[in-house]
Scaffold this motif. Sequence first.
Motif, PDB file in Angstrom:
ATOM      1  N   THR A  91       0.841  -1.193   0.000  1.00 64.06           N
ATOM      2  CA  THR A  91       0.000   0.000   0.000  1.00 64.06           C
ATOM      3  C   THR A  91       0.882   1.250   0.000  1.00 64.06           C
ATOM      4  O   THR A  91       1.888   1.313   0.715  1.00 64.06           O
ATOM      5  CB  THR A  91      -0.908   0.041   1.251  1.00 64.06           C
ATOM      6  N   ASP A 131      -2.555   5.338  -2.407  1.00 58.36           N
ATOM      7  CA  ASP A 131      -3.699   4.521  -1.992  1.00 58.36           C
ATOM      8  C   ASP A 131      -4.420   5.123  -0.787  1.00 58.36           C
ATOM      9  O   ASP A 131      -5.649   5.084  -0.711  1.00 58.36           O
ATOM     10  CB  ASP A 131      -3.228   3.100  -1.630  1.00 58.36           C
ATOM     11  N   GLY A 137      -9.146   5.367  -3.808  1.00 58.43           N
ATOM     12  CA  GLY A 137      -8.296   5.504  -2.638  1.00 58.43           C
ATOM     13  C   GLY A 137      -9.059   6.048  -1.438  1.00 58.43           C
ATOM     14  O   GLY A 137     -10.258   6.360  -1.519  1.00 58.43           O
TER      15      GLY A 137
END
Length: 311
Positions: free
Chosen positions: A146, A208, A230
């Motif tokens: 991530t 993200d 996101g």
Amino acid sequence: MKAAVIDQYGQVRDVVRVADVPVPAVGPRDVLIEVRAAGVNPVDHLIVKGFLSAGAPTGPLVIGNELAGVVAEVGGEVTRFAVGDEVFARVDPRVGGAFAEYVAVDQSLVATKPSGLTFEEAASLPLVALTALQALTEQADVRAGTRVLIHGAAGGVGSAAVQIAKQLGAEVVATASAGSVELVRELGADRVIDYRAEKFDEIVSDVDVVLDTIGGETQERSFGVLKPGGTLVSIVPIPDAEAKQAQWNVRARSFYMRPHGEQLAHLAGLVESGQLRPILETVFPLDEASEALQKVERGGARGKTVIGVRA
């Protein structure tokens, strides 16, 4: 016992005083903790000003939300702790009471203090580390791979979040002032942006998750760096959140952390394994609780401010 109290809501310098108040009663599930140190947070001066309450205090209100100390007494139903245990806790926000020589806390909110930390260091962690953990794992789904942008990465929540995000396997981009860039890099950030010298939204994209600890213009500009789908998580309110979610095709979540003893024990484990360390800036004595709160109120801290209650 001595405690920092308010009798009415108002400006910190006008209403916070240190007074003698009764030791709190111990309920059946409570742990009475002899407080050695208490962490100071922005929420504390907001409480003093009455922003989080609908009515006036009904007598001296002991303030403070996180602490470390030694168990002095346990209620009849307590099974997890014994007198003499060294512990730390984020108290029930409806009760407060950490800026005092003693505080009674439900055992479910308490965890064993990491053995390698001083009481001052341990007291600086519960609120900020729980906030960071819940933001990254419950409000967002940060995991290996991530890409996370953390604003205010040298502050209390931000510094904890950088370390926890790295422990989760994330790629971490962080913003901080020039004087804190090296510190944030040492905490594990893959890239640190001096927000005064560079505009993060001109050099970062396809993120993200954004963890916003600042609000305002920083929060507004953060929507543009997120990938479609996101998540922006903020510890301050998000104006027009639904409209911004639709405009940017992202999730926008503002939240307030909750006390949680089991999660605090998990964080203690990260401390013990060297994956999380507190960043302590200043320690004030209890008699200077007002000064400690005013320092936090001014902002711009590098790490946490703590009140030393007992030697």
